[in-house]
Scaffold this active site. Structure first.
Site, PDB file in Angstrom:
ATOM      1  N   ILE A 148      70.238  59.536  47.344  1.00 57.17           N
ATOM      2  CA  ILE A 148      69.777  60.576  48.263  1.00 57.17           C
ATOM      3  C   ILE A 148      70.496  61.888  47.954  1.00 57.17           C
ATOM      4  O   ILE A 148      71.635  61.878  47.474  1.00 57.17           O
ATOM      5  CB  ILE A 148      70.012  60.130  49.735  1.00 57.17           C
ATOM      6  CG1 ILE A 148      69.297  61.025  50.740  1.00 57.17           C
ATOM      7  CG2 ILE A 148      71.500  59.998  50.045  1.00 57.17           C
ATOM      8  CD1 ILE A 148      69.269  60.462  52.156  1.00 57.17           C
ATOM      9  N   CYS A 149      69.826  63.002  48.198  1.00 61.22           N
ATOM     10  CA  CYS A 149      70.451  64.321  48.094  1.00 61.22           C
ATOM     11  C   CYS A 149      69.992  65.134  49.303  1.00 61.22           C
ATOM     12  O   CYS A 149      69.817  64.584  50.381  1.00 61.22           O
ATOM     13  CB  CYS A 149      70.129  64.988  46.759  1.00 61.22           C
ATOM     14  SG  CYS A 149      68.379  65.335  46.497  1.00 61.22           S
ATOM     15  N   ARG A 150      69.748  66.424  49.140  1.00 60.50           N
ATOM     16  CA  ARG A 150      69.280  67.232  50.268  1.00 60.50           C
ATOM     17  C   ARG A 150      67.794  67.034  50.490  1.00 60.50           C
ATOM     18  O   ARG A 150      67.339  66.778  51.591  1.00 60.50           O
ATOM     19  CB  ARG A 150      69.589  68.721  50.063  1.00 60.50           C
ATOM     20  CG  ARG A 150      69.162  69.583  51.263  1.00 60.50           C
ATOM     21  CD  ARG A 150      69.445  71.060  51.073  1.00 60.50           C
ATOM     22  NE  ARG A 150      68.771  71.629  49.913  1.00 60.50           N
ATOM     23  CZ  ARG A 150      67.503  72.033  49.897  1.00 60.50           C
ATOM     24  NH1 ARG A 150      66.747  71.935  50.960  1.00 60.50           N
ATOM     25  NH2 ARG A 150      66.977  72.524  48.795  1.00 60.50           N
TER      26      ARG A 150
END
Length: 97
Positions: A56-58
């Site tokens: 996951i990231c932004r």
């Protein structure tokens, strides 16, 4: 690389957050482990290849890069979390800060 929505990430998943430390400190998906993309190659040994790997990231871009790296250079199967932390927060899923 597979992709899932934030709602499809199972409880207690191995969830790797590839945002930078300041972003992670502000807030992150509950239980996510920080492995910033800027340090990712040097810390990839911290990932358990025997568990599903959710990244996951932004919003989904950096996590897709990390997934591609893991698949191409390490042969790992990975799962990109679509919409990232923004979608996680919007869905009202548990957050930590």
């Amino acid at each position: 690389m597979k992709s899932v929505t934030v709602q499809q990430v199972p409880a207690n998943a191995q969830l790797i957050d590839v945002r930078e430390a300041d972003e992670y400190a502000a807030d992150h998906a509950a239980g996510a482990k920080l492995l910033p993309l800027s340090e990712f190659v040097g810390r990839v040994h911290e990932i358990d290849p025997d568990q599903d790997i959710y990244v996951i990231c932004r919003s989904g871009g950096r996590s897709a890069q990390a997934c591609s790296y893991l698949e191409q250079s390490r042969g790992f199967d990975t799962i990109n979390v679509e919409g990232g932390t923004d979608a996680w927060r919007a869905a009202g899923l548990p957050m930590e800060s």
